[in-house]
Design a protein around this motif. Structure first.
Motif, PDB file in Angstrom:
ATOM      1  N   HIS A 191     -11.701  -5.026  12.974  1.00  0.00           N
ATOM      2  CA  HIS A 191     -11.206  -4.758  14.061  1.00  0.00           C
ATOM      3  C   HIS A 191     -11.770  -5.595  14.940  1.00  0.00           C
ATOM      4  N   ILE A 192     -11.144  -6.228  15.943  1.00  0.00           N
ATOM      5  CA  ILE A 192     -11.291  -6.925  17.485  1.00  0.00           C
ATOM      6  C   ILE A 192     -11.103  -7.147  18.558  1.00  0.00           C
ATOM      7  N   GLU A 193     -11.877  -6.384  19.724  1.00  0.00           N
ATOM      8  CA  GLU A 193     -11.446  -6.053  21.180  1.00  0.00           C
ATOM      9  C   GLU A 193     -11.420  -8.100  21.876  1.00  0.00           C
ATOM     10  N   PRO A 194     -11.178  -8.063  22.723  1.00  0.00           N
ATOM     11  CA  PRO A 194     -11.009  -8.794  23.865  1.00  0.00           C
ATOM     12  C   PRO A 194     -12.342  -8.310  24.500  1.00  0.00           C
ATOM     13  N   LEU A 243       0.907  -1.339  -0.220  1.00  0.00           N
ATOM     14  CA  LEU A 243      -0.501   0.554   0.078  1.00  0.00           C
ATOM     15  C   LEU A 243       1.140   1.049  -0.088  1.00  0.00           C
ATOM     16  N   PHE A 244       0.578   1.921  -1.055  1.00  0.00           N
ATOM     17  CA  PHE A 244       1.508   3.787  -1.363  1.00  0.00           C
ATOM     18  C   PHE A 244       0.320   4.354  -0.662  1.00  0.00           C
ATOM     19  N   ASP A 245      -0.667   4.700  -0.339  1.00  0.00           N
ATOM     20  CA  ASP A 245      -1.148   5.702   0.204  1.00  0.00           C
ATOM     21  C   ASP A 245      -1.274   5.850   1.537  1.00  0.00           C
ATOM     22  N   GLU A 246      -0.500   7.317   1.586  1.00  0.00           N
ATOM     23  CA  GLU A 246      -0.304   7.864   3.383  1.00  0.00           C
ATOM     24  C   GLU A 246      -1.181   8.333   3.566  1.00  0.00           C
ATOM     25  N   GLN A 247      -2.708   8.262   3.265  1.00  0.00           N
ATOM     26  CA  GLN A 247      -3.914   8.814   3.414  1.00  0.00           C
ATOM     27  C   GLN A 247      -4.528   7.693   4.315  1.00  0.00           C
ATOM     28  N   LEU A 248      -4.215   7.113   3.166  1.00  0.00           N
ATOM     29  CA  LEU A 248      -5.153   5.736   3.775  1.00  0.00           C
ATOM     30  C   LEU A 248      -4.374   4.776   4.488  1.00  0.00           C
ATOM     31  N   LEU A 249      -3.042   4.948   4.695  1.00  0.00           N
ATOM     32  CA  LEU A 249      -2.508   4.103   5.881  1.00  0.00           C
ATOM     33  C   LEU A 249      -2.277   4.746   6.582  1.00  0.00           C
ATOM     34  N   ASP A 250      -2.761   6.284   6.940  1.00  0.00           N
ATOM     35  CA  ASP A 250      -3.104   6.950   8.347  1.00  0.00           C
ATOM     36  C   ASP A 250      -3.967   6.707   8.990  1.00  0.00           C
ATOM     37  N   ARG A 251      -5.505   6.521   8.324  1.00  0.00           N
ATOM     38  CA  ARG A 251      -6.372   5.699   8.719  1.00  0.00           C
ATOM     39  C   ARG A 251      -6.319   4.230   8.873  1.00  0.00           C
ATOM     40  N   ILE A 252      -5.674   3.841   9.136  1.00  0.00           N
ATOM     41  CA  ILE A 252      -5.990   2.472   9.746  1.00  0.00           C
ATOM     42  C   ILE A 252      -5.093   2.169  10.747  1.00  0.00           C
ATOM     43  N   ALA A 253      -4.113   2.962  10.921  1.00  0.00           N
ATOM     44  CA  ALA A 253      -3.677   2.986  12.503  1.00  0.00           C
ATOM     45  C   ALA A 253      -4.701   4.483  13.010  1.00  0.00           C
ATOM     46  N   ARG A 254      -4.831   4.718  12.500  1.00  0.00           N
ATOM     47  CA  ARG A 254      -6.304   5.229  13.649  1.00  0.00           C
ATOM     48  C   ARG A 254      -7.536   4.310  13.787  1.00  0.00           C
ATOM     49  N   ILE A 255      -7.493   3.061  13.220  1.00  0.00           N
ATOM     50  CA  ILE A 255      -8.890   2.718  13.889  1.00  0.00           C
ATOM     51  C   ILE A 255      -8.745   1.489  15.360  1.00  0.00           C
ATOM     52  N   PRO A 256      -7.189   1.285  15.750  1.00  0.00           N
ATOM     53  CA  PRO A 256      -7.482   0.860  16.537  1.00  0.00           C
ATOM     54  C   PRO A 256      -7.758   1.983  18.574  1.00  0.00           C
ATOM     55  N   LYS A 297      -4.182  -6.131  23.168  1.00  0.00           N
ATOM     56  CA  LYS A 297      -5.061  -5.195  23.646  1.00  0.00           C
ATOM     57  C   LYS A 297      -6.122  -5.297  22.945  1.00  0.00           C
ATOM     58  N   SER A 298      -5.129  -5.466  21.304  1.00  0.00           N
ATOM     59  CA  SER A 298      -6.585  -5.005  19.957  1.00  0.00           C
ATOM     60  C   SER A 298      -6.095  -5.893  18.503  1.00  0.00           C
ATOM     61  N   LEU A 299      -7.376  -6.295  17.491  1.00  0.00           N
ATOM     62  CA  LEU A 299      -6.757  -6.949  16.633  1.00  0.00           C
ATOM     63  C   LEU A 299      -7.035  -5.612  15.654  1.00  0.00           C
ATOM     64  N   THR A 300      -5.776  -5.087  14.970  1.00  0.00           N
ATOM     65  CA  THR A 300      -6.129  -4.178  13.292  1.00  0.00           C
ATOM     66  C   THR A 300      -6.382  -5.173  12.266  1.00  0.00           C
ATOM     67  N   LEU A 301      -7.038  -5.993  11.621  1.00  0.00           N
ATOM     68  CA  LEU A 301      -5.774  -6.823  10.460  1.00  0.00           C
ATOM     69  C   LEU A 301      -6.758  -6.807   9.122  1.00  0.00           C
ATOM     70  N   MET A 302      -5.694  -6.714   8.480  1.00  0.00           N
ATOM     71  CA  MET A 302      -6.441  -6.951   6.131  1.00  0.00           C
ATOM     72  C   MET A 302      -6.503  -8.059   6.351  1.00  0.00           C
ATOM     73  N   ALA A 350       6.797  -8.631  22.001  1.00  0.00           N
ATOM     74  CA  ALA A 350       6.361  -7.235  22.276  1.00  0.00           C
ATOM     75  C   ALA A 350       5.441  -6.614  23.423  1.00  0.00           C
ATOM     76  N   GLY A 351       5.054  -7.864  24.707  1.00  0.00           N
ATOM     77  CA  GLY A 351       4.437  -7.377  25.839  1.00  0.00           C
ATOM     78  C   GLY A 351       3.250  -7.785  25.227  1.00  0.00           C
ATOM     79  N   HIS A 352       1.721  -6.500  26.242  1.00  0.00           N
ATOM     80  CA  HIS A 352       0.747  -6.135  26.057  1.00  0.00           C
ATOM     81  C   HIS A 352      -0.058  -5.187  24.776  1.00  0.00           C
ATOM     82  N   ALA A 353       0.087  -5.766  24.176  1.00  0.00           N
ATOM     83  CA  ALA A 353       0.021  -4.926  23.191  1.00  0.00           C
ATOM     84  C   ALA A 353      -0.903  -4.595  21.445  1.00  0.00           C
ATOM     85  N   HIS A 354      -1.482  -3.460  20.917  1.00  0.00           N
ATOM     86  CA  HIS A 354      -2.317  -3.646  20.036  1.00  0.00           C
ATOM     87  C   HIS A 354      -1.425  -4.301  18.611  1.00  0.00           C
TER      88      HIS A 354
END
Length: 274
Positions: free
Chosen positions: A200-203, A27-40, A141-146, A109-113
């Motif tokens: 997006h999955i949360e326990p 993926l090259f679209d930085e705006q799209l990638l930033d949107r993904i990073a905001r999901i958690p 802590k959460s899963l944000t997966l494509m 990774a410890g306790h991580a998203h």
């Protein structure tokens, strides 16, 4: 977006053509990638575990969001490109060159998203591994997966739908799962043959009295022969038919008609009798 060179330039400079064998699509679209990073949610100062960063497109977005990232990458060709990101954000990115299926993630990774554009060829296996933890709450802590959109729909599916099956029950019996975003195939290089989506999955609280081992046996039996009635598909699962009778669940029903709560009730009845 940043003082980094465009990702296309990094890929060209390092000769990083996407590997079909490794299930890579960039993926090259930085705006799209930033949107993904905001999901958690707000990742400032949070630990994030990323699988298959490739040349680091999503990694850039996670670092821009303020996360401390542990990234696991098995493609040695990508390591120099990721090293440039380590230099860009000193102390914020640790890269492990290894197979994600083989490492001790909680230790690393410890306790991580977990946030990842998962390689198609290992995505489902990793998800099942993260969902099938004996101990709960899990280390993540959460899963944000494509995923491929078809797989994403199976994760969030509801009963009485063709997509509903083992993956939906595993994802929903002690977690909440939602479809967070669709991603068009044209956003990738090279474009995959299928559409993609982010889940997006949360326990959540684990229901008392039911174990993951029993849930897995039940769902494997029920959905392994999903066209058959429960009295046939669950015949090989010890205690299952007796549990159906005790719970007044009609054994002539098929697996896709049972709710997640039904499967939990059956598992609880089996485990209580054991």
């Amino acid at each position: 977006m940043s003082d980094l060179p465009p990702l296309r330039d990094v890929i060209s400079r390092h000769g990083l053509n996407a590997s079909k064998a490794l299930g890579q699509n960039f993926l090259f679209d930085e705006q799209l990638l930033d949107r993904i990073a905001r999901i958690p949610g707000d990742l400032e100062g949070e630990s994030v575990y990323e699988v298959g960063p490739g040349p680091g497109g999503l990694t850039r977005a996670l670092l821009r969001a303020g996360a401390n990232v542990v990234a696991v990458e098995r493609d040695h060709r990508c390591i120099p490109a990721l090293a440039e990101l380590s230099a860009w954000k000193p102390g914020k990115l640790r890269v492990i060159e290894d197979d994600a299926l083989k490492i001790d993630e909680a230790h690393e990774a410890g306790h991580a998203h977990i946030v990842a554009n998962l390689p198609y060829n290992v995505g489902t296996a990793l998800l099942v591994r993260w969902l099938a933890s004996e101990s709960w709450a899990p280390w993540w802590k959460s899963l944000t997966l494509m995923f491929q959109k078809e797989v994403a729909e199976r994760i969030v599916a509801r009963p009485d739908s063709s997509a509903y099956g083992r993956l939906a029950v595993l994802a929903q019996w002690r977690s909440t799962a939602k479809l967070a975003m669709n991603v068009h195939r044209s956003a990738f290089t090279p474009p995959p043959k299928v559409m993609s989506a982010i889940v997006h999955i949360e326990p959540a609280e684990a229901p008392e009295g039911a174990t993951i081992g029993t849930i897995e046996r039940l769902t494997a039996g029920a959905f392994g022969q999903r066209r058959k009635m429960l009295r046939q598909s669950l015949k090989s699962v010890p205690g299952a038919l007796e549990a159906l009778e005790m719970l007044c669940i009609d054994a002539t029903r098929r697996a896709e008609t049972l709710t997640v709560e039904d499967f939990v009730s059956i598992a609880r009845a089996i485990d209580t009798k054991a």
